[in-house]
Scaffold this active site. Sequence first.
Site, PDB file in Angstrom:
ATOM      1  N   LYS A   1       0.835  -1.219   0.000  1.00  0.00           N
ATOM      2  CA  LYS A   1       0.000   0.000   0.000  1.00  0.00           C
ATOM      3  C   LYS A   1       0.863   1.260   0.000  1.00  0.00           C
ATOM      4  CE  LYS A   1      -2.407   2.379   3.706  1.00  0.00           C
ATOM      5  NZ  LYS A   1      -3.213   2.282   4.929  1.00  0.00           N
TER       6      LYS A   1
ATOM      7  N   ARG B   1       0.431   5.566   0.509  1.00  0.00           N
ATOM      8  CA  ARG B   1      -0.485   6.680   0.768  1.00  0.00           C
ATOM      9  C   ARG B   1       0.236   7.987   0.439  1.00  0.00           C
ATOM     10  NH1 ARG B   1      -5.102   7.517   4.014  1.00  0.00           N
ATOM     11  NH2 ARG B   1      -4.914   5.580   5.192  1.00  0.00           N
TER      12      ARG B   1
ATOM     13  N   ASP C   1      -6.699  -4.854  10.531  1.00  0.00           N
ATOM     14  CA  ASP C   1      -6.051  -3.542  10.621  1.00  0.00           C
ATOM     15  C   ASP C   1      -6.232  -2.982  12.030  1.00  0.00           C
ATOM     16  OD1 ASP C   1      -4.557  -1.441   9.697  1.00  0.00           O
ATOM     17  OD2 ASP C   1      -5.959  -0.820   8.134  1.00  0.00           O
TER      18      ASP C   1
HETATM   19  C1  R5P Z   1      -2.540   3.047   8.472  1.00  0.00           C
HETATM   20  O1  R5P Z   1      -1.359   2.775   8.425  1.00  0.00           O
HETATM   21  C2  R5P Z   1      -3.508   2.412   9.418  1.00  0.00           C
HETATM   22  O2  R5P Z   1      -3.065   1.152   9.839  1.00  0.00           O
HETATM   23  C3  R5P Z   1      -4.885   2.302   8.805  1.00  0.00           C
HETATM   24  O3  R5P Z   1      -4.828   1.413   7.712  1.00  0.00           O
HETATM   25  C4  R5P Z   1      -5.357   3.645   8.325  1.00  0.00           C
HETATM   26  O4  R5P Z   1      -5.173   4.621   9.299  1.00  0.00           O
HETATM   27  C5  R5P Z   1      -6.799   3.598   7.924  1.00  0.00           C
HETATM   28  O5  R5P Z   1      -7.175   4.845   7.436  1.00  0.00           O
HETATM   29  P1  R5P Z   1      -8.305   4.970   6.337  1.00  0.00           P
HETATM   30  O6  R5P Z   1      -9.502   4.214   6.804  1.00  0.00           O
HETATM   31  O7  R5P Z   1      -8.576   6.454   6.263  1.00  0.00           O
HETATM   32  O8  R5P Z   1      -7.757   4.462   5.050  1.00  0.00           O
END
Ligand code: R5P
Length: 305
Positions: A195, A197, A221
């Site tokens: 992934k 971001r 997660d």
């Molecule tokens: C990121 O590294 C976290 O583990 C979560 O995957 C993230 O914060 C989720 O955020 P969202 O729902 O906005 O994609």
Amino acid sequence: MKFFSGASNKPLAEKIAKKLGTELSPLEIHIFPDGEKRVRVLDKVVGEECVVMQPTSPNPDINYMELFFIVDALRRSGARRIKTVIPYLGYQRQDHVFRIGEAVSLEVIATLLKWGGVDEVISFDLHSIKIPEIFKIRLTHLSALPIFAKEIKKISNFKFQISNFVLVSPDMGGIRRIKILSQMLNNMPYAVIEKNRDLATGRVTMSGIDGKVKENAIIVDDMISTGGTIVTAANLLKNKGAKNVYVCATHAVFSKDAPKILGSSFLRKVFVTDTIDIPKEKHFAKLEVLSVAETIAKEIKNSKS
Ligand code: R5P
């Protein structure tokens, strides 16, 4: 021991109090017209160990300030020791400098808790295992993984269908989490998504997956915020052949339209916990909320001062 709660998750605090065989100690929280708060402890706490619960989502700044004021009122009222239970620790994703010029917000929070008079923090499924190092006071790191393992055993009809299941981390940061869960589930196979971001826009893209996708995939997660990560991961898994995709995520931050996009996605079920209070309007048919009350009550009972 006296148990207090801020306003952010009273339902969980009441469940914990019940399991501890006690009641929430009274606090007076007055809100002035401009939003400022005046906090007053209405119980005798001289020489007592006091526990204060306050997860910090939504509205982290408001909830943290309220917590700091409760801690200050307890300290001034003679509490011997102050433990804070912060099941969802706000600002934990800002635990280091990602780009030059940024603040390390979590370090600011850790400093304020310590200097405010907190002796210990108890929290849940932290974003990174390095977070306790930032704190100069004891930070007990609890996990909802055993709670999720029980649910996964139920949906996978454990003994018979384990070969059709795969645990999936939506990013490299979650690999430790799924390895632990896999061990709890008789070495259930796991896969990790690549992934990315964009730190400026927050946009999530997923380039591939390391590991074999099975008919049933369980995304694990630490939190769901906008839902972007989960829905993008679910779509990738579907394209790679998964038929049923489930989610286990500890913290239901549920910002923006998360409940809507999760509810209308093809996900089979979304398991979260009650570390954050989820108002009725954010519930959706596929959502199942599991409680961490028992785990927190056990920790409070067993941990030594
Ligand atoms: C990121 O590294 C976290 O583990 C979560 O995957 C993230 O914060 C989720 O955020 P969202 O729902 O906005 O994609």
